[in-house]
Write a protein that holds these residues in place. Structure first.
Motif, PDB file in Angstrom:
ATOM      1  N   VAL A  78      47.855  39.138  47.138  1.00  0.00           N
ATOM      2  CA  VAL A  78      46.739  38.417  46.513  1.00  0.00           C
ATOM      3  C   VAL A  78      45.540  38.350  47.455  1.00  0.00           C
ATOM      4  O   VAL A  78      44.392  38.571  47.040  1.00  0.00           O
ATOM      5  N   LEU A  79      45.803  38.057  48.731  1.00  0.00           N
ATOM      6  CA  LEU A  79      44.710  37.970  49.696  1.00  0.00           C
ATOM      7  C   LEU A  79      44.025  39.320  49.869  1.00  0.00           C
ATOM      8  O   LEU A  79      42.800  39.386  50.025  1.00  0.00           O
ATOM      9  N   ALA A  80      44.792  40.406  49.830  1.00  0.00           N
ATOM     10  CA  ALA A  80      44.210  41.735  49.991  1.00  0.00           C
ATOM     11  C   ALA A  80      43.284  42.072  48.828  1.00  0.00           C
ATOM     12  O   ALA A  80      42.248  42.731  49.013  1.00  0.00           O
ATOM     13  N   LEU A  81      43.636  41.641  47.623  1.00  0.00           N
ATOM     14  CA  LEU A  81      42.763  41.892  46.478  1.00  0.00           C
ATOM     15  C   LEU A  81      41.413  41.217  46.676  1.00  0.00           C
ATOM     16  O   LEU A  81      40.364  41.794  46.350  1.00  0.00           O
ATOM     17  N   GLY A  82      41.427  39.989  47.213  1.00  0.00           N
ATOM     18  CA  GLY A  82      40.167  39.300  47.464  1.00  0.00           C
ATOM     19  C   GLY A  82      39.344  39.976  48.538  1.00  0.00           C
ATOM     20  O   GLY A  82      38.126  40.159  48.393  1.00  0.00           O
ATOM     21  N   VAL A 141      45.717  49.756  47.122  1.00  0.00           N
ATOM     22  CA  VAL A 141      44.761  48.861  46.461  1.00  0.00           C
ATOM     23  C   VAL A 141      43.440  49.555  46.138  1.00  0.00           C
ATOM     24  O   VAL A 141      42.922  49.420  45.013  1.00  0.00           O
ATOM     25  N   PRO A 142      42.829  50.317  47.074  1.00  0.00           N
ATOM     26  CA  PRO A 142      41.562  50.976  46.705  1.00  0.00           C
ATOM     27  C   PRO A 142      41.703  51.922  45.519  1.00  0.00           C
ATOM     28  O   PRO A 142      40.773  52.079  44.723  1.00  0.00           O
ATOM     29  N   HIS A 147      44.385  51.881  43.106  1.00  0.00           N
ATOM     30  CA  HIS A 147      45.068  51.375  41.909  1.00  0.00           C
ATOM     31  C   HIS A 147      44.855  49.885  41.674  1.00  0.00           C
ATOM     32  O   HIS A 147      45.425  49.343  40.722  1.00  0.00           O
ATOM     33  N   GLY A 148      44.086  49.199  42.493  1.00  0.00           N
ATOM     34  CA  GLY A 148      43.777  47.801  42.257  1.00  0.00           C
ATOM     35  C   GLY A 148      44.993  46.900  42.214  1.00  0.00           C
ATOM     36  O   GLY A 148      45.845  46.934  43.114  1.00  0.00           O
ATOM     37  N   ALA A 149      45.110  46.101  41.140  1.00  0.00           N
ATOM     38  CA  ALA A 149      46.194  45.117  41.033  1.00  0.00           C
ATOM     39  C   ALA A 149      47.562  45.794  41.009  1.00  0.00           C
ATOM     40  O   ALA A 149      48.512  45.304  41.622  1.00  0.00           O
ATOM     41  N   LEU A 150      47.675  46.910  40.323  1.00  0.00           N
ATOM     42  CA  LEU A 150      48.963  47.608  40.268  1.00  0.00           C
ATOM     43  C   LEU A 150      49.358  48.117  41.657  1.00  0.00           C
ATOM     44  O   LEU A 150      50.539  48.100  42.026  1.00  0.00           O
ATOM     45  N   GLY A 151      48.382  48.550  42.429  1.00  0.00           N
ATOM     46  CA  GLY A 151      48.662  48.967  43.798  1.00  0.00           C
ATOM     47  C   GLY A 151      49.123  47.820  44.672  1.00  0.00           C
ATOM     48  O   GLY A 151      50.016  47.980  45.515  1.00  0.00           O
ATOM     49  N   ALA A 152      48.510  46.637  44.492  1.00  0.00           N
ATOM     50  CA  ALA A 152      48.939  45.467  45.260  1.00  0.00           C
ATOM     51  C   ALA A 152      50.379  45.104  44.938  1.00  0.00           C
ATOM     52  O   ALA A 152      51.168  44.750  45.822  1.00  0.00           O
ATOM     53  N   ALA A 153      50.746  45.195  43.665  1.00  0.00           N
ATOM     54  CA  ALA A 153      52.126  44.914  43.266  1.00  0.00           C
ATOM     55  C   ALA A 153      53.090  45.917  43.887  1.00  0.00           C
ATOM     56  O   ALA A 153      54.184  45.562  44.342  1.00  0.00           O
ATOM     57  N   GLY A 154      52.688  47.183  43.903  1.00  0.00           N
ATOM     58  CA  GLY A 154      53.531  48.198  44.517  1.00  0.00           C
ATOM     59  C   GLY A 154      53.717  47.958  46.007  1.00  0.00           C
ATOM     60  O   GLY A 154      54.818  48.128  46.554  1.00  0.00           O
ATOM     61  N   GLN A 188      54.079  46.839  54.446  1.00  0.00           N
ATOM     62  CA  GLN A 188      53.349  46.330  53.281  1.00  0.00           C
ATOM     63  C   GLN A 188      51.846  46.453  53.491  1.00  0.00           C
ATOM     64  O   GLN A 188      51.113  46.834  52.560  1.00  0.00           O
ATOM     65  N   ALA A 189      51.371  46.128  54.696  1.00  0.00           N
ATOM     66  CA  ALA A 189      49.942  46.231  54.974  1.00  0.00           C
ATOM     67  C   ALA A 189      49.453  47.675  54.824  1.00  0.00           C
ATOM     68  O   ALA A 189      48.379  47.926  54.257  1.00  0.00           O
ATOM     69  N   ALA A 190      50.253  48.625  55.312  1.00  0.00           N
ATOM     70  CA  ALA A 190      49.874  50.032  55.170  1.00  0.00           C
ATOM     71  C   ALA A 190      49.830  50.429  53.698  1.00  0.00           C
ATOM     72  O   ALA A 190      48.919  51.158  53.261  1.00  0.00           O
ATOM     73  N   ALA A 191      50.808  49.959  52.930  1.00  0.00           N
ATOM     74  CA  ALA A 191      50.827  50.263  51.501  1.00  0.00           C
ATOM     75  C   ALA A 191      49.622  49.653  50.791  1.00  0.00           C
ATOM     76  O   ALA A 191      49.049  50.264  49.877  1.00  0.00           O
ATOM     77  N   LEU A 192      49.237  48.441  51.184  1.00  0.00           N
ATOM     78  CA  LEU A 192      48.052  47.816  50.586  1.00  0.00           C
ATOM     79  C   LEU A 192      46.796  48.625  50.871  1.00  0.00           C
ATOM     80  O   LEU A 192      45.960  48.835  49.983  1.00  0.00           O
TER      81      LEU A 192
END
Length: 479
Positions: A243-247, A386-387, A389-396, A378-382
C-alpha cells in the motif's frame, strides 16, 4: 468472580484458542465492517488516505510489537507461574515507549514539514496519529506480558475494547459529524487508549510487585528483544509495503482506495490464523521437549487447510459476488487484486505461525537473518511490478514477499524442530476441496443472488464433509 478476576484467569491451549478466536471473530467482524462502512461513507480519495493512515499505524504497531513485547511474552511463558520480574515488565515498557516516541516524532516531523506521507491531510490528524503510536507502544508490551502469562481473556478483552471504541468513535465522527480523515484519526486514538486501560487493569498485579533480588542484572528480555525487533519489523513490512509503495509511486488515491478495499477482504483470514499462533505460542515456548513443541505447532497449523483455506477459495475463485454485496460499485476493479492478495495472505498466515514457533523456541536470531531477505525480495518485486501493473503488481509483490518468507522460515523450522508430515484424512480433505472449487466455478458465472446461494451451499457441504476430520482427535473434541 469479579471482572478483574476474569481478566487475570489463566487458560490452557484449548481454552486460550477459543477465547482468542472469539475475540478475533468479534474484532474481525467489527474491523472489516468499519472498513466497508468507511468505503461507503468516504469518497474513494478519502478512503485511500485512510488506507495509507491505517497501514502506517499497522507498520508502527508491527515495529512496537516486534522486540520487547515478544521477548517479554517468551520470558513470561518460560518462567514460573508468577512470570518475569515486574522490573523486566517496566524495563520493556520504558524501552518501547521511547521507541514509540521516536517513531511518532519522525512521522510527525516528515508529515508536518512535507506532507508527502498523507497528501492533503492537515496537522490535527497527523498529531492524533502520532499520539496513537505512543499509546500503542504501551499496549504492545502489556499484551505481550498477558499473552505469556496465558491470560488470554485479558488479551481478548483488550483487542475487543480497542475495536469497539474505534468503531463507535469512527462512525460517530465520520458518519454523523462528517469529520473525514480527522475523525478516523481521533477514533484510532480513542481505541488505543481504551485498550491500554483494559490491559493495564489486567496486568496491574505484576507491575505492583517488587522485583526479585538480582533481577536488575538480568539482560535477557532486552537482549532477546533485538533480533525479535528486526524479525517482526520486517514481517510488518511484508503486510504494509504494498500500500505504501502505491502511494510513493504516485498512484492516484482513488486506485489506492480500491486496493485497500481489496486488502480488507483478502487479508481477513490472517487475523484468524494469528489468533491460533498467539494461543499456541506460550505452549511452544514452555514445551519441555522438541516433540512437545512440534505437537503444539502442528496442532495450530492443521487448522489452516481445514478451516481457513475454504474461505480463501471463495475470494480466489469467485470474488465477484462478494464484492457486489459488500462494496459500492466504484470498487468493482478490486476483483483482480483480491485474487492475488488471497494467495499472498495464505503465505502470510503460514509465515506468522512459523515465525512465532521459532521465537518461542529461542531462534529469534535465525528469523532475524531470514525475514529481511524476504522483505528485500518484496521490495524488488514492487520496483519491478508496480510501474508496469499498478495495483495488481503490488498484490503480486505482496505474494512474492510472503511466500519467500514461508520458504525461508520453513527451512529453519524443519531444521530446528524436525516436524514429521503425517496427513491423516488428506484424501477426504482433498476431495472436499475439489468439489468446493467446482461449485465456486459454477457460482462465478451466476447472477449475484444465485451465486451467493451456491457459495453458501458449497461451504456448508464442505463443512459437513470435513467435520469428522476436525473431531477425529480426542484433543480436538476437548478443545
Amino acid at each position: 468472580m469479579s471482572t478483574v478476576g476474569v481478566l487475570r484467569t489463566q487458560r490452557g491451549a484449548g481454552g486460550g484458542s477459543v477465547v482468542l478466536l472469539g475475540a478475533v471473530a468479534t474484532t474481525a467482524a467489527l474491523n472489516y465492517g468499519l472498513g466497508l462502512a468507511l468505503a461507503w461513507l468516504l469518497p474513494t480519495e478519502g478512503f485511500g488516505a485512510v488506507g495509507v493512515l491505517l497501514n502506517l499505524l499497522l507498520l508502527a504497531t508491527s515495529v512496537l510489537a516486534a522486540g520487547f513485547p515478544w521477548a517479554l511474552a517468551r520470558a513470561t511463558a518460560r518462567g514460573a507461574e508468577t512470570g518475569p520480574d515486574p522490573a523486566a515488565v517496566r524495563a520493556a515498557l520504558v524501552g518501547n515507549v521511547v521507541l514509540g516516541i521516536v517513531l511518532a516524532g519522525a512521522f510527525a516531523a516528515v508529515q508536518l514539514t512535507t506532507g508527502v506521507v498523507l497528501p492533503g491531510v492537515g496537522p490535527v490528524p497527523t498529531l492524533l496519529a502520532a499520539a496513537t503510536i505512543v499509546v500503542l507502544a504501551v499496549v504492545a508490551v502489556l499484551v505481550g506480558a498477558l499473552q505469556g502469562a496465558r491470560r488470554f481473556d485479558a488479551v481478548g478483552a483488550t483487542r475487543v475494547a480497542e475495536i469497539v471504541v474505534k468503531v463507535l468513535a469512527a462512525l460517530g465522527a465520520v458518519g454523523v459529524a462528517g469529520y473525514g480523515v480527522g475523525g478516523v484519526a481521533a477514533a484510532l486514538l480513542a481505541g488505543a487508549v481504551a485498550a491500554a486501560l483494559v490491559a493495564a487493569v489486567a496486568g496491574a498485579d505484576r507491575l505492583r510487585r517488587p522485583a526479585r533480588p538480582g533481577s536488575g542484572r538480568r539482560p535477557g528480555v532486552v537482549a532477546a528483544a533485538v533480533p525479535m525487533a528486526v524479525s517482526t519489523t520486517g514481517f510488518g513490512l511484508l503486510g504494509t509495503l504494498d500500500v505504501l509503495a502505491l502511494g510513493v509511486a504516485g498512484v492516484p488515491l482513488a486506485v489506492v482506495g480500491v486496493y485497500q478495499a481489496a486488502a480488507v477482504l483478502a487479508r481477513a483470514p490472517f487475523f484468524v490464523g494469528s489468533a491460533l499462533s498467539d494461543a499456541a505460542f506460550p505452549f511452544i515456548a514452555a514445551a519441555p521437549t522438541a516433540a512437545a513443541a512440534r505437537r503444539a505447532l502442528l496442532g495450530a497449523l492443521r487448522w489452516v487447510p481445514l478451516v481457513l483455506v475454504p474461505g480463501q477459495l471463495v475470494l480466489l475463485v469467485a470474488p465477484g459476488p462478494v464484492l457486489d454485496v459488500v462494496l459500492p460499485g466504484a470498487y468493482a476493479a478490486a476483483a483482480g487484486p483480491v485474487r492475488v492478495l488471497t494467495l499472498g495472505t495464505t503465505g502470510l498466515l503460514l509465515a506468522d505461525m512459523l515465525l512465532k514457533a521459532l521465537f518461542a523456541r529461542g531462534h529469534a536470531a535465525t528469523v532475524a537473518r531470514r525475514v529481511p531477505v524476504a522483505v528485500a525480495a518484496q521490495a524488488a518485486a514492487l520496483l519491478l511490478l508496480v510501474p508496469a501493473h499498478g495495483a495488481l503488481g503490488a498484490a503480486g509483490a505482496f505474494a512474492v514477499g510472503t511466500w519467500t518468507t514461508v520458504v525461508l522460515l520453513g527451512a529453519a523450522v524443519l531444521r530446528e524442530l524436525r516436524p514429521t508430515l503425517r496427513t491423516p484424512g488428506a484424501a477426504r480433505w482433498s476431495g472436499a476441496v475439489a468439489v468446493l472449487v467446482v461449485v465456486l466455478l459454477l457460482a462465478a458465472g451466476l447472477p449475484t443472488p444465485a451465486a451467493l446461494a451456491v457459495v453458501g451451499a458449497g461451504l456448508l457441504a464442505y463443512a459437513l464433509f470435513v467435520l469428522p476430520l476436525l473431531l477425529a482427535r480426542p484433543t480436538e473434541v476437548t478443545r
